[in-house]
Design a protein around this motif. Structure first.
Motif: not given
Length: 124
Positions: A86-90, A95-99, A111-116, A119-122
């Protein structure tokens, strides 16, 4: 005799998943890889493992166990995936959040920076 289970919080999962991504490595295209040449996990697998579940547990829309501990961990991990998606704009109708997170993880520009950051709420 009743066994009390400690279920990790979403905060615990965020930290654990980030630590796992940094130590095991981050990958795209699979939930996890453990071969002689390369190891790693995607965002969804990292959350699943941080919850104490198998790497592919969140790939399913329904839990594969009726064990109370498993179900509690699965629920927290699913809720975190939903929160991050949801925070990323889904959009709600997607589809289901995990997918959705799996597809987002695998996009060429992610990127890995995006993924991290996710996870940090950004939001990325």
């Amino acid at each position: 005799m009743t066994t009390l289970t400690t279920v990790p919080s979403k905060s615990d999962l965020r930290t654990g998943a980030a630590d796992l991504l940094k130590s095991a490595g981050w990958i795209k295209g699979k939930y996890c890889r453990t071969d002689a040449k390369r190891t790693g996990v995607c965002l969804v697998a990292a959350i699943s493992l941080a919850a104490g579940l198998p790497a592919v547990a969140l790939a399913s829309l329904k839990p594969h166990s009726k064990d109370a501990d498993y179900l509690a961990r699965w629920e927290v991990a699913q809720n975190l995936c939903s929160e991050i998606a949801t925070a990323l704009g889904r959009p709600d109708h997607e589809m289901a959040p995990t997918r959705w997170l799996s597809y987002w993880n695998d996009k060429p520009h992610t990127t890995l920076a995006d993924v991290l950051g996710a996870l940090e709420g950004e939001a990325a």
